[in-house]
Design a protein around this motif. Structure first.
Motif, PDB file in Angstrom:
ATOM      1  N   HIS A  57       5.256  -7.724  -1.361  1.00  6.59           N
ATOM      2  CA  HIS A  57       6.494  -7.060  -0.960  1.00  6.59           C
ATOM      3  C   HIS A  57       7.229  -6.572  -2.207  1.00  6.59           C
ATOM      4  O   HIS A  57       7.548  -7.367  -3.084  1.00  6.59           O
ATOM      5  CB  HIS A  57       7.405  -8.034  -0.204  1.00  6.59           C
TER       6      HIS A  57
ATOM      7  N   CYS B  12       4.478   1.644   9.869  1.00  2.18           N
ATOM      8  CA  CYS B  12       3.670   2.315  10.892  1.00  2.18           C
ATOM      9  C   CYS B  12       4.356   3.567  11.423  1.00  2.18           C
ATOM     10  O   CYS B  12       3.688   4.538  11.805  1.00  2.18           O
ATOM     11  CB  CYS B  12       3.378   1.357  12.047  1.00  2.18           C
TER      12      CYS B  12
ATOM     13  N   ASN C  22       6.219  -3.996   8.162  1.00  7.84           N
ATOM     14  CA  ASN C  22       4.970  -3.465   8.694  1.00  7.84           C
ATOM     15  C   ASN C  22       5.168  -2.444   9.803  1.00  7.84           C
ATOM     16  O   ASN C  22       4.552  -1.380   9.802  1.00  7.84           O
ATOM     17  CB  ASN C  22       4.084  -4.612   9.171  1.00  7.84           C
TER      18      ASN C  22
ATOM     19  N   HIS D 129      -5.830  -5.182   5.631  1.00  9.01           N
ATOM     20  CA  HIS D 129      -4.762  -5.972   5.026  1.00  9.01           C
ATOM     21  C   HIS D 129      -5.190  -6.482   3.658  1.00  9.01           C
ATOM     22  O   HIS D 129      -4.415  -6.473   2.701  1.00  9.01           O
ATOM     23  CB  HIS D 129      -4.415  -7.154   5.929  1.00  9.01           C
TER      24      HIS D 129
ATOM     25  N   LEU E 156       0.932  -4.283  15.057  1.00 14.36           N
ATOM     26  CA  LEU E 156       0.219  -4.205  13.782  1.00 14.36           C
ATOM     27  C   LEU E 156      -1.115  -3.474  13.895  1.00 14.36           C
ATOM     28  O   LEU E 156      -1.533  -2.796  12.961  1.00 14.36           O
ATOM     29  CB  LEU E 156      -0.031  -5.616  13.240  1.00 14.36           C
TER      30      LEU E 156
ATOM     31  N   HIS F 290       6.056  -6.919  13.438  1.00 10.96           N
ATOM     32  CA  HIS F 290       6.547  -7.484  12.180  1.00 10.96           C
ATOM     33  C   HIS F 290       7.611  -6.528  11.639  1.00 10.96           C
ATOM     34  O   HIS F 290       7.283  -5.482  11.078  1.00 10.96           O
ATOM     35  CB  HIS F 290       5.390  -7.582  11.183  1.00 10.96           C
TER      36      HIS F 290
ATOM     37  N   TRP G 252      -1.056  -2.650   2.515  1.00 10.06           N
ATOM     38  CA  TRP G 252       0.170  -1.888   2.771  1.00 10.06           C
ATOM     39  C   TRP G 252       1.115  -1.875   1.568  1.00 10.06           C
ATOM     40  O   TRP G 252       2.107  -1.124   1.570  1.00 10.06           O
ATOM     41  CB  TRP G 252       0.889  -2.428   4.006  1.00 10.06           C
ATOM     42  N   SER G 253       0.832  -2.695   0.538  1.00 11.29           N
ATOM     43  CA  SER G 253       1.639  -2.630  -0.686  1.00 11.29           C
ATOM     44  C   SER G 253       1.445  -1.298  -1.402  1.00 11.29           C
ATOM     45  O   SER G 253       2.339  -0.841  -2.125  1.00 11.29           O
ATOM     46  CB  SER G 253       1.253  -3.762  -1.644  1.00 11.29           C
TER      47      SER G 253
ATOM     48  N   ASP H 207      -0.609  -0.373   9.246  1.00 10.31           N
ATOM     49  CA  ASP H 207       0.546  -0.022   8.429  1.00 10.31           C
ATOM     50  C   ASP H 207       0.173   0.741   7.160  1.00 10.31           C
ATOM     51  O   ASP H 207       0.809   1.732   6.801  1.00 10.31           O
ATOM     52  CB  ASP H 207       1.373  -1.268   8.087  1.00 10.31           C
TER      53      ASP H 207
ATOM     54  N   SER I  51       9.156 -11.522  13.513  1.00 13.29           N
ATOM     55  CA  SER I  51       7.850 -11.533  14.165  1.00 13.29           C
ATOM     56  C   SER I  51       8.038 -11.848  15.644  1.00 13.29           C
ATOM     57  O   SER I  51       8.336 -12.984  16.007  1.00 13.29           O
ATOM     58  CB  SER I  51       6.957 -12.595  13.505  1.00 13.29           C
TER      59      SER I  51
ATOM     60  N   GLN J 135      -5.178  -3.668   9.762  1.00 14.92           N
ATOM     61  CA  GLN J 135      -3.794  -3.338  10.121  1.00 14.92           C
ATOM     62  C   GLN J 135      -3.585  -1.855   9.903  1.00 14.92           C
ATOM     63  O   GLN J 135      -4.145  -1.268   8.975  1.00 14.92           O
ATOM     64  CB  GLN J 135      -2.799  -4.138   9.274  1.00 14.92           C
TER      65      GLN J 135
END
Length: 694
Positions: free
Chosen positions: A483, A288, A284, A559, A262, A280, A521-522, A579, A334, A577
């Motif tokens: 998500h 990446c 995630n 995040h 992450l 993850h 990351w959304s 991502d 995870s 993070q």
């Protein structure tokens, strides 16, 4: 090519926390430069520095049958019994800090051209470099006034985990670990600077040639910028996110480095990283690695694929315990670098699309890179084993196949109702994987079970509720959620089979519920969805506002929001993070070119009133390289392949080299030989389109 306006990034002092620091990496080691007052800190982290204590391996009683029975009985106590939380979890751990004295530091700059960090003080400046080839080597020039601080002195959690005081060396330290190889840092001071070497087990001396380090960095990064796509969106801020994101992608996922978790190699030095900086696999890590195929940096995927290949025995054992078969592969969402479950979250453990998504990415890697040897050695086997687990989970009710229970990632947390029948996320992944498997089997001359065709025909592509794509049977989106998994059939899985009216109602519902519970990351995922929904202006707006909310003063991606009011997502605004930032690289490339149902869509994410844009060298499936602007575009074939695209729907006709006229949005399809370059120009005049058959 990296243009002058994108070569430098900077941040003003003070930079109060390690994750506000300006950072560089080499796919293994990472440096973050930050500080306050007259102190400059260089935090050293390593993405491979795992303390493997704790966690959980898959147990025989953790079967899908037992999970389904507990869910059918609404027995949360049984679920918690099946999936207990261990007292300690594996984690990447803090490494060290180097403390430097510098009078009144004012700013830090980073050259993306060669990864030079420079810290400006009132009387002098410091320079910091990290080797891209000698993975443990870095150097500081401009001072000999330093103090090396082992993380043991900064992070009390290490003592809590059973670490003992590090052994002090004359030129550094060595830190024993409870169950893993020791590590340490040695430093050598010369007239040319301070040279530092991170090592495992056996102390190593640092090489002490600054000129060579500088030369190597310049050669390495110059080659990198020559290889990756060049672009301009017409918005300098968006362009800067792209180029800095590419730099970070290479620093985190270098092909000769360690698989990126992450946070990659940029780990805090005073505490354990959030979520152990683990893998993850429910969005995630995939995000990446999204830039790899589109940028042509295919080899950057190899470390994570090799890691999965090294887990084969564990993944087989997991599948045997989960669904009772000998030839399957599955993994929790995870895990550490040995596939040990960071356990306790049962919906994540049973989320088989963690495996499905990586299987899909393996075939995507083949389609972009043409690496048939990988597909033959491991990729097809992984795809096949993943589908075998899906097959064992499915049931048939006489009319259609269905998944009795699965999660829509992280919706509902770990409550007893956090699963349902036929989640759209898993249905989309199943269909995409089956589509890829049939294509791969034809390519390799393999035979697949006849039942899989029946599954393809009799398994719904999505669950529907009130005309919308549902999270699972009977549950349409009830709230804002980070998500966007119920929309995965649109992106990233592009499985097809969703009627336009259902897409439209689902889009409106998703927009209606808003962004109030989104994570950093959304946003890139939402950009790509808006692009496919035809909302180019909204896609670009989200890219522009994202850094204001989910990026800190050092340019690190977060995040959680950096200030209140946009989203109520839980967590600290210091949780870094990678991502989001790397996902945004892919989302920006997506504005110029993406694929939907085997057809390339050109400039779909560029607002219609935008004319100052261009791109060059974007990779496409089949081995094509794409370039273009508002006046012309071209595809160059690196191998024999079929080219299929829609002409840009930007109001004008298009001409090929022979003068043939094509309508905006018209479908073009042809077989192309390696080395062929097909060019098309915008026709600004009012010619009639060619007649049918011409």
């Amino acid at each position: 090519m990296l243009h002058e306006k994108n070569k430098w990034v900077s941040a003003k002092f003070p930079l109060e926390h390690v994750q506000t620091g300006i950072a560089i990496g080499n796919g293994y080691l990472g440096l973050s430069v930050w500080g306050c007052g007259d102190t400059v800190n260089v935090t050293v982290g390593c993405s491979a520095l795992w303390d493997h204590q704790g966690g959980e391996t898959w147990q025989p009683e953790q079967s899908y049958k037992n999970v389904c029975e507990a869910l059918a009985n609404q027995d949360i106590a049984r679920l918690r019994q099946l999936f207990p939380t261990p007292p300690i979890q594996p984690s990447v751990i803090p490494l060290a800090r180097i403390v430097l004295n510098l009078k009144l530091p004012s700013k830090v700059t980073l050259s993306l051209a060669d990864a030079l960090i420079k810290v400006y003080g009132a009387e002098k400046s410091l320079e910091i470099r990290l080797s891209q080839s000698d993975k443990g080597l870095f150097a500081i020039r401009g001072t000999t006034d330093y103090r090396l601080v082992p993380a043991y002195e900064l992070a009390p959690v290490l003592k809590e985990r059973g670490f003992v005081q590090p052994e002090v060396l004359s030129d550094g330290f060595i830190q024993k670990m409870p169950h893993d190889p020791a590590y340490g840092v040695r430093i050598k001071r010369t007239a040319d600077g301070v040279f530092c070497k991170f090592f495992r087990e056996t102390p190593e001396e640092a090489k002490t040639d600054w000129t060579q380090l500088e030369t190597d960095n310049k050669v390495c990064w110059s080659s990198f910028w020559e290889r990756v796509p060049e672009l301009s969106t017409g918005n300098e801020a968006i362009d800067s996110f792209y180029y800095r994101g590419l730099f970070n992608f290479q620093g985190m996922t270098a092909a000769d480095g360690f698989p990126a978790g992450l946070q990659g190699p940029w780990i805090e030095d005073t505490e354990l990283p959030p979520w152990s900086s683990d893998y993850h696999f429910n969005i995630n890590i995939e995000m990446c690695y999204w830039p790899a195929c589109r940028t042509g940096l295919f080899d950057n995927l190899k470390p994570v694929f090799c890691m999965l290949e090294g887990w084969k025995e564990t993944l087989r054992q997991n599948a045997k315990y989960f669904v009772g078969i000998e030839d399957g592969y599955t993994m929790p969402h995870s895990v550490d670098d040995r596939c040990t479950n960071l356990a306790g979250f049962w919906p994540g453990t049973i989320d088989h699309t963690c495996c499905g998504w990586m299987a899909i990415m393996m075939f995507e890697y083949y389609r972009y890179s043409g690496d048939r040897a990988f597909l033959e050695r491991f990729g097809f086997d992984f795809m096949h084993g993943t589908m075998r687990v899906y097959e064992a989970m499915l049931q048939f009710d006489g009319n259609e196949y269905f998944l009795p229970y699965e999660t829509s990632p992280e919706f509902g947390g770990n409550a007893v109702d956090a699963c349902g029948r036929n989640p759209s996320f898993h249905l989309a992944a199943l269909h995409r994987l089956l589509n890829d498997l049939f294509r791969a089997a034809e390519l390799l001359g393999k035979t697949l079970p006849a039942t899989w065709r029946k599954i393809q025909e009799k398994l719904p592509c999505y669950s529907e509720c009130d005309g919308e794509i549902a999270l699972w049977n009977g549950l349409k989106l009830p709230e804002s959620h980070r998500h966007h998994s119920h929309l995965a059939g649109i992106y990233p899985f592009d499985c097809g089979g969703i009627p336009d009216d259902v897409k439209t109602r689902s889009e409106k519902s998703w927009i209606f519920h808003g962004m109030g519970n989104w994570a950093g990351w959304s946003i890139p995922w939402a950009v790509m969805l808006h692009n496919r929904f035809g909302n180019a202006e909204m896609a670009n707006l989200l890219i522009r506002i994202w850094p204001e909310i989910f990026m800190n003063k050092g340019g690190r991606t977060l995040h959680s929001p950096s200030f209140p009011g946009f989203s109520i997502i839980w967590g600290s605004d210091r949780i870094m993070q990678m991502d989001a930032g790397l996902g945004m690289v892919a989302a920006i490339l997506d504005l110029f070119l993406y694929e939907e149902q085997g057809v390339l869509e050109i400039f779909h994410g560029i607002p219609k009133n935008q004319e100052t844009f261009h791109c060059q060298g974007i990779s496409a499936p089949g081995g094509f390289r794409f370039a273009g602007n508002h006046r012309e575009f071209s595809f160059t074939a690196t191998r024999d392949a079929e080219l299929k695209f829609h002409f840009p729907a930007r109001g004008n006709n298009w001409l090929d080299a022979n003068g043939t006229i094509y309508l905006p949005g018209e479908l073009f399809c042809t077989d192309v030989k390696a080395g062929t370059n097909l060019c098309f120009q915008c026709n600004c005049y009012s010619y009639a389109p060619r007649s049918a058959g011409n």
